[in-house]
Design an enzyme around this catalytic site. Sequence first.
Site, short mmCIF file in Angstrom:
data_model
loop_
_atom_site.label_atom_id
_atom_site.label_comp_id
_atom_site.label_asym_id
_atom_site.label_seq_id
_atom_site.Cartn_x
_atom_site.Cartn_y
_atom_site.Cartn_z
N TRP A 90 47.92 42.71 23.80
CA TRP A 90 48.52 41.93 24.78
C TRP A 90 50.11 41.76 24.70
O TRP A 90 50.67 42.18 25.63
CB TRP A 90 47.95 40.52 25.02
CG TRP A 90 46.79 40.50 25.86
CD1 TRP A 90 45.57 40.01 25.28
CD2 TRP A 90 46.78 40.55 27.32
NE1 TRP A 90 44.55 40.13 26.57
CE2 TRP A 90 45.41 40.20 27.55
CE3 TRP A 90 47.87 40.78 28.27
CZ2 TRP A 90 44.98 40.38 29.04
CZ3 TRP A 90 47.23 41.03 29.70
CH2 TRP A 90 45.89 40.79 30.27
N TRP A 98 57.37 30.78 40.30
CA TRP A 98 57.16 30.96 38.79
C TRP A 98 58.49 31.29 38.21
O TRP A 98 58.35 31.02 37.13
CB TRP A 98 56.03 32.08 38.51
CG TRP A 98 56.47 33.49 39.42
CD1 TRP A 98 56.09 33.70 40.52
CD2 TRP A 98 57.16 34.38 38.69
NE1 TRP A 98 56.51 35.18 40.65
CE2 TRP A 98 57.31 35.73 39.59
CE3 TRP A 98 57.74 34.60 37.48
CZ2 TRP A 98 58.00 36.72 39.39
CZ3 TRP A 98 58.47 35.72 37.23
CH2 TRP A 98 58.81 36.86 38.12
N TRP A 139 57.30 29.17 48.61
CA TRP A 139 57.10 28.36 47.67
C TRP A 139 57.67 26.75 48.26
O TRP A 139 58.90 26.85 49.05
CB TRP A 139 57.95 28.62 46.49
CG TRP A 139 57.50 29.89 45.94
CD1 TRP A 139 58.30 31.10 45.97
CD2 TRP A 139 56.26 30.23 45.14
NE1 TRP A 139 57.51 32.10 45.26
CE2 TRP A 139 56.20 31.58 44.77
CE3 TRP A 139 55.24 29.47 44.56
CZ2 TRP A 139 55.40 32.08 43.95
CZ3 TRP A 139 54.26 30.15 43.90
CH2 TRP A 139 54.47 31.28 43.49
N GLU A 144 44.98 40.21 20.94
CA GLU A 144 45.92 39.37 21.38
C GLU A 144 47.43 40.32 20.95
O GLU A 144 48.55 40.11 21.70
CB GLU A 144 46.26 38.08 20.57
CG GLU A 144 44.89 37.31 21.01
CD GLU A 144 44.77 37.00 22.61
OE1 GLU A 144 45.94 36.89 23.32
OE2 GLU A 144 43.60 36.55 22.91
N ASN A 166 48.38 28.13 23.83
CA ASN A 166 48.24 29.21 24.58
C ASN A 166 47.68 28.43 25.94
O ASN A 166 47.64 28.69 26.96
CB ASN A 166 47.70 30.28 24.31
CG ASN A 166 47.39 31.51 25.42
OD1 ASN A 166 48.72 31.89 26.00
ND2 ASN A 166 46.31 31.72 25.61
N TRP A 177 53.76 34.44 32.90
CA TRP A 177 54.08 33.52 34.06
C TRP A 177 53.63 34.33 35.31
O TRP A 177 53.05 33.75 36.16
CB TRP A 177 55.26 33.27 34.14
CG TRP A 177 55.94 32.09 33.37
CD1 TRP A 177 56.09 31.87 32.21
CD2 TRP A 177 55.53 30.77 34.10
NE1 TRP A 177 56.32 30.44 31.92
CE2 TRP A 177 55.87 29.83 33.02
CE3 TRP A 177 55.02 30.11 35.13
CZ2 TRP A 177 55.90 28.23 33.26
CZ3 TRP A 177 55.00 28.75 35.49
CH2 TRP A 177 55.37 27.86 34.40
P1 FAD Z 1 47.87 33.76 18.39
O1 FAD Z 1 46.84 33.31 19.46
O2 FAD Z 1 47.63 33.52 16.88
O3 FAD Z 1 48.20 35.20 18.78
C1 FAD Z 1 48.61 36.12 17.71
C2 FAD Z 1 49.94 36.69 18.43
O4 FAD Z 1 49.45 37.44 19.48
C3 FAD Z 1 50.84 35.87 19.02
O5 FAD Z 1 51.87 35.26 17.91
C4 FAD Z 1 51.56 36.50 20.00
O6 FAD Z 1 52.72 37.50 19.46
C5 FAD Z 1 50.37 37.52 20.71
N1 FAD Z 1 49.82 36.85 21.79
C6 FAD Z 1 48.96 36.11 21.85
N2 FAD Z 1 48.77 35.92 23.10
C7 FAD Z 1 49.44 36.12 23.92
C8 FAD Z 1 49.46 36.56 25.24
N3 FAD Z 1 48.91 35.99 26.10
N4 FAD Z 1 50.64 37.50 25.80
C9 FAD Z 1 51.44 38.25 24.64
N5 FAD Z 1 51.32 38.14 23.54
C10 FAD Z 1 50.16 37.34 23.02
N6 FAD Z 1 54.13 34.33 23.77
C11 FAD Z 1 55.44 34.62 23.30
O7 FAD Z 1 55.23 35.03 22.01
N7 FAD Z 1 56.50 34.37 23.75
C12 FAD Z 1 56.58 33.65 25.04
O8 FAD Z 1 57.62 33.65 25.57
C13 FAD Z 1 55.29 33.41 25.74
N8 FAD Z 1 55.47 32.73 27.07
C14 FAD Z 1 54.05 32.46 27.47
C15 FAD Z 1 54.09 31.77 28.59
C16 FAD Z 1 52.97 31.62 29.52
C17 FAD Z 1 52.91 30.84 30.76
C18 FAD Z 1 51.89 31.52 28.79
C19 FAD Z 1 50.36 31.45 29.40
C20 FAD Z 1 51.68 32.37 27.68
C21 FAD Z 1 52.93 32.79 26.85
N9 FAD Z 1 52.72 33.49 25.63
C22 FAD Z 1 54.00 33.70 25.14
C23 FAD Z 1 51.70 33.86 24.98
C24 FAD Z 1 50.92 33.16 24.00
O9 FAD Z 1 50.94 31.56 24.62
C25 FAD Z 1 51.57 32.69 22.70
O10 FAD Z 1 51.91 34.02 22.27
C26 FAD Z 1 50.70 32.18 21.89
O11 FAD Z 1 50.40 30.78 22.10
C27 FAD Z 1 51.49 31.86 20.17
O12 FAD Z 1 50.78 31.21 19.25
P2 FAD Z 1 50.23 32.00 18.21
O13 FAD Z 1 51.24 32.67 17.46
O14 FAD Z 1 49.57 30.65 17.42
O15 FAD Z 1 49.07 33.13 19.08
#
Ligand code: FAD
Length: 429
Positions: A258, A339, A286, A255, A321, A362
């Site tokens: 990512w 989107w 759209w 993650e 997420n 997105w």
């Molecule tokens: P954990 O699951 O504990 O993951 C650890 C860290 O990994 C996160 O804090 C984040 O920095 C990174 N991470 C995890 N999943 C992703 C991912 N899919 N993409 C990129 N980085 C990731 N994340 C954001 O930080 N900012 C946003 O603006 C954002 N917008 C999103 C919009 C959509 C439509 C979706 C589907 C996902 C988005 N995410 C975003 C990714 C993800 O949902 C969040 O990072 C995550 O939910 C944060 O929760 P956590 O800190 O408990 O993550």
Amino acid sequence: MKEEVVVFWFRRDLRLHDNKGLNYAHTLGLPVLPVFIFDTNILDDLVDKADRRLSYIHGALGAMQSALEEQGAGILFFHDDPANVFRKLLIDYDVRTVVFNRDYEPDAIKRDEAIALFLMKQNVRVTSFKDQVIFERSEVVKPDGSPYAVYTPYAKKWKQLLQPECYLSAGISQHNFRRQTTKMPALNDIGFLETEERFEAPELDMKRISCYDKTRDYPAVEGTTRLSVALRFGTISIRDCVAAAMEHNAVWLSELIWREFFMQVLYHFPRVVHHSFKPKYDNIKWRNNEKEFALWCEGKTGYPIVDAGMKQLNETGFMHNRVRMITASFLCKHLLIDWRWGEAFFAQKLIDYELSSNNGNWQWAAGSGCDAAPYFRIFNPVLQTKKFDPDLVYIRTWNPAFERNFLPPVVDHELARKRALQAYKAALE
Ligand code: FAD
């Protein structure tokens, strides 16, 4: 005679611990003047003056300010355009060097280039550091030097390049902050309102990280780390996170990769800010129905999991997420809304809003992104609920009225699915 100083400019690295640029500033042998700018170019564009992010930033700065006060030091705060701030600093001090950590968003790059040019013309040294990522810019690229647009090979290369030194957390033996008393403005002083958001020093919860792969998909469970806001504003060090991931959980590491993957996509392909990564997707017709968009924003689509997610977002500035994926897919596919509308709404509400991650995810949900799910894979909100919130615990938490006030679904799932497939097909084939 003006006092010679080194200026350290805090931006998205709001911590004293393991801060690459700050550590360097302390080695230069001059008093370090820490500076934070409430940047009017950014803040003036925020419509909602009760912004959770501002509260978080303010809280994080308050914590650093208290720690510095114990050493007889303090951050110099400004509420201005950074260009004006540096002009003023050069009048008041003999600034020898300005140090900051690099930011990779297109607007930030432009800002930093302009400031660096101005400073260098005044004979001030400017030094910037990699701090918020393990690998930046073109450090992880294909053998021919071109950037990766697919996650799996990017992640593989990222891991190959990773050495223990890359995530070594650096302490500092000697702080050399300028002794000064400074005043931190209240949120009110910069035109913002208090929110219920409180800053808490982030911690790595090793137990949670250890079972992350088993719990991360269930929104009712506290199964993810909730560190996104800390990573966004740098109140935690990415190196400390990667060290924990290396020891405790490979899925959690993926993650964090990512996050860097989307950052390098934005860096190499800044057009994604306004356009689909795959150009053909900009041909999609759209529907962009404003009433339906409003229902989605308010959590009134009649799909309980979608509505619960949107309510969690509106009430807390966070959404799990799995539910972000469901709500985003619902907007693009079920409602056939661009989107970019959803992206902008999330950008306004998310406390962890990050341009690269929000845009990348997105575009993933819409199918238009570099490494997106194929467009014909359309999430079924009911099946997603059965799989990931089978006892409706998440839904009941955020959308408790759903059983009493039955909202008719804004659109029938089967009809929406067929309509989306047709619209996508027409644009892409
Ligand atoms: P954990 O699951 O504990 O993951 C650890 C860290 O990994 C996160 O804090 C984040 O920095 C990174 N991470 C995890 N999943 C992703 C991912 N899919 N993409 C990129 N980085 C990731 N994340 C954001 O930080 N900012 C946003 O603006 C954002 N917008 C999103 C919009 C959509 C439509 C979706 C589907 C996902 C988005 N995410 C975003 C990714 C993800 O949902 C969040 O990072 C995550 O939910 C944060 O929760 P956590 O800190 O408990 O993550």
